[in-house]
Design a protein around this motif. Structure first.
Motif, short mmCIF file in Angstrom:
data_model
loop_
_atom_site.label_atom_id
_atom_site.label_comp_id
_atom_site.label_asym_id
_atom_site.label_seq_id
_atom_site.Cartn_x
_atom_site.Cartn_y
_atom_site.Cartn_z
N VAL A 207 -0.54 -11.27 4.45
CA VAL A 207 0.69 -10.96 3.71
C VAL A 207 1.64 -10.28 4.68
N LEU A 208 2.83 -10.85 4.85
CA LEU A 208 3.85 -10.26 5.72
C LEU A 208 4.98 -9.71 4.85
N ILE A 209 5.14 -8.40 4.87
CA ILE A 209 6.22 -7.76 4.12
C ILE A 209 7.36 -7.51 5.12
N VAL A 210 8.51 -8.06 4.84
CA VAL A 210 9.66 -7.90 5.75
C VAL A 210 10.66 -6.96 5.09
N ASP A 211 10.72 -5.74 5.61
CA ASP A 211 11.65 -4.74 5.08
C ASP A 211 13.04 -4.99 5.67
N ASP A 212 13.95 -5.45 4.82
CA ASP A 212 15.28 -5.87 5.26
C ASP A 212 16.26 -4.69 5.28
N GLY A 213 15.90 -3.65 6.05
CA GLY A 213 16.80 -2.50 6.20
C GLY A 213 16.91 -1.65 4.96
N SER A 214 15.82 -1.46 4.24
CA SER A 214 15.83 -0.66 3.00
C SER A 214 16.24 0.78 3.28
N THR A 215 16.87 1.40 2.30
CA THR A 215 17.28 2.81 2.41
C THR A 215 16.42 3.71 1.52
N ASP A 216 15.43 3.11 0.86
CA ASP A 216 14.52 3.90 0.01
C ASP A 216 13.15 3.96 0.69
N ARG A 217 12.08 4.09 -0.08
CA ARG A 217 10.73 4.24 0.47
C ARG A 217 9.97 2.90 0.60
N THR A 218 10.68 1.80 0.65
CA THR A 218 10.01 0.49 0.73
C THR A 218 9.05 0.41 1.92
N SER A 219 9.48 0.86 3.09
CA SER A 219 8.63 0.76 4.28
C SER A 219 7.37 1.62 4.14
N GLN A 220 7.50 2.82 3.54
CA GLN A 220 6.31 3.65 3.34
C GLN A 220 5.32 3.00 2.39
N VAL A 221 5.86 2.42 1.31
CA VAL A 221 5.01 1.70 0.36
C VAL A 221 4.29 0.55 1.05
N ALA A 222 5.03 -0.20 1.87
CA ALA A 222 4.44 -1.34 2.58
C ALA A 222 3.34 -0.90 3.54
N PHE A 223 3.59 0.15 4.30
CA PHE A 223 2.58 0.63 5.25
C PHE A 223 1.35 1.22 4.55
N ASP A 224 1.52 1.72 3.33
CA ASP A 224 0.35 2.16 2.54
C ASP A 224 -0.60 1.00 2.30
N PHE A 225 -0.05 -0.18 2.07
CA PHE A 225 -0.89 -1.37 1.85
C PHE A 225 -1.55 -1.81 3.16
N VAL A 226 -0.87 -1.63 4.30
CA VAL A 226 -1.48 -1.94 5.59
C VAL A 226 -2.68 -1.03 5.82
N ARG A 227 -2.51 0.24 5.51
CA ARG A 227 -3.62 1.20 5.68
C ARG A 227 -4.81 0.82 4.82
N LYS A 228 -4.52 0.39 3.60
CA LYS A 228 -5.60 0.09 2.66
C LYS A 228 -6.30 -1.22 2.97
N TYR A 229 -5.54 -2.26 3.34
CA TYR A 229 -6.12 -3.59 3.49
C TYR A 229 -6.23 -4.07 4.94
N LYS A 230 -5.84 -3.23 5.89
CA LYS A 230 -5.98 -3.50 7.34
C LYS A 230 -4.90 -4.48 7.82
N ILE A 231 -4.55 -4.31 9.08
CA ILE A 231 -3.41 -5.04 9.65
C ILE A 231 -3.70 -6.52 9.85
N ASP A 232 -4.97 -6.92 9.86
CA ASP A 232 -5.25 -8.35 9.98
C ASP A 232 -4.86 -9.09 8.71
N ASN A 233 -4.80 -8.38 7.58
CA ASN A 233 -4.48 -9.01 6.30
C ASN A 233 -3.07 -8.69 5.80
N VAL A 234 -2.58 -7.50 6.10
CA VAL A 234 -1.24 -7.10 5.64
C VAL A 234 -0.46 -6.56 6.83
#
Length: 346
Positions: free
Chosen positions: A116-143
């Motif tokens: 799963v590739l999440i592309v943060d298109d210059g968000s001004t809220d917490r989108t990137s933090q939310v996305a990186f939380d999923f990377v931490r949980k599911y590992k970078i090979d999957n997210v």
């Protein structure tokens, strides 16, 4: 004495003046459009030769992971590209549903792999933090997360995700979860059916009995909400229906017939198709979907429209002004490709 004194009839003088003014204005607008279209074409040529972003960041190991390229061989079966702009509230629910489905399927099908590739298109809220939380949980090979730094538009976010993906099949889907992720199997089935027809024809021409893989065959499947049109017409305001009908007419004149719903954010491509389409695409915001249809036709990429389950999710970013921007981009498509200013790379 002014030049208008040469005309005995003041009404004629005023008419000539206004006509001249209108002509100058029209020529000025045409010159602006042509120069704008030319600049997009030049910028696109530079982007094609520029190096892609070098690394993904792994929040677990704090190491940098080299980015793959769409020109590399596939390493996963399925890549899901999720563009996100200020989606801190809607993104978690959509990702949980999506990843749960992917994990369940991979547990049943041992050959099934995904990212799963999440592309943060210059968000001004917490989108990137939310996305990186999923990377931490599911590992970078999957997210994985791509940060664009500033807002470019949905089309550019998807383009970046496609160019950095590893899948044999690549699916773009919206961050709001409006389309059921399980419907990707409908698109997958249709792509496999179309690919099989092409594979049988192409493999016969391959030397020494070599055969093609799914990722080598160019096919596109577009999710569609066209079957829900009557229900949508009944619930929308009359002026929104009028605007949408007008927009669909302009889309038809721009891209031609074949796909009834170009704007559904649920589209799947084989790796070979994505490689051609997303190294050619130029529009970065609303009408990149229409450009994809146009490119499919001109590159000879078979495409099919597939009905999907879709529901309205609160928080849409489409506004009345967006319609005007869409019309502007449709004009760019006609000028860019129609006048041969935008070159299609094969």
């Amino acid at each position: 004495m002014g030049w208008w004194s040469l005309f005995p009839d003041p009404h004629l003088a005023l008419s000539l003046f206004l006509s001249s003014l209108a002509l100058i204005l029209a020529l000025g607008i045409a010159a602006f459009f042509l120069e704008y279209v030319r600049k997009i074409g030049c910028k696109h040529s530079l982007e094609r030769t520029a190096a892609l972003d070098a690394f993904f960041e792994d929040p677990n190991s704090l190491k940098k992971v080299p980015c793959p390229s769409i020109f590399d061989p596939a390493e996963k079966y399925l890549s899901l590209i999720v563009p996100a702009y200020n989606e801190e509230h809607r993104l978690p629910g959509a990702l949980i549903e999506t990843i749960n489905y992917l994990q369940q399927r991979s547990a049943v099908e041992k050959s099934f792999s995904y990212e799963v590739l999440i592309v943060d298109d210059g968000s001004t809220d917490r989108t990137s933090q939310v996305a990186f939380d999923f990377v931490r949980k599911y590992k970078i090979d999957n997210v994985r997360v791509i940060l664009l730094g500033r807002n470019h538009g949905k089309g550019e976010a998807i383009r970046k995700g496609m160019l950095h993906s590893r899948g044999e099949l690549l699916l773009m889907l919206d961050a709001d979860g409006a389309t059921k992720v399980t419907d990707l199997e409908k698109l997958e089935t249709q792509i496999r059916a179309l690919a099989k027809k092409d594979k049988d024809n192409l493999s016969a021409a391959m030397p020494n009995g070599l055969s093609l893989k799914l990722s080598d065959i160019e096919v596109a499947a577009f999710g569609s909400r066209a079957h829900l049109e009557k229900q949508a017409l009944a619930t929308r305001k009359w002026y929104r229906n009028l605007l949408m009908k007008g927009f669909h007419l302009v889309v038809l004149l721009t891209a031609g017939p074949g796909i009834r719903d170009t704007q559904c954010g649920f589209k799947m491509f084989t790796r070979a198709a994505a490689r051609k389409l997303f190294t050619n695409i130029r529009l970065k915001r609303w009408c990149f979907d229409v450009e994809l249809v146009y490119l499919c036709k001109h590159l000879g990429i078979p495409m099919i429209e597939v009905s999907v389950t879709w529901s309205e999710i609160p928080g849409s970013k489409v506004r009345m002004t967006s319609i005007m921007h869409m019309l502007f981009e449709l004009i760019l498509i006609r000028l860019g490709y129609g006048l041969g200013i935008w070159k299609i790379y094969t």
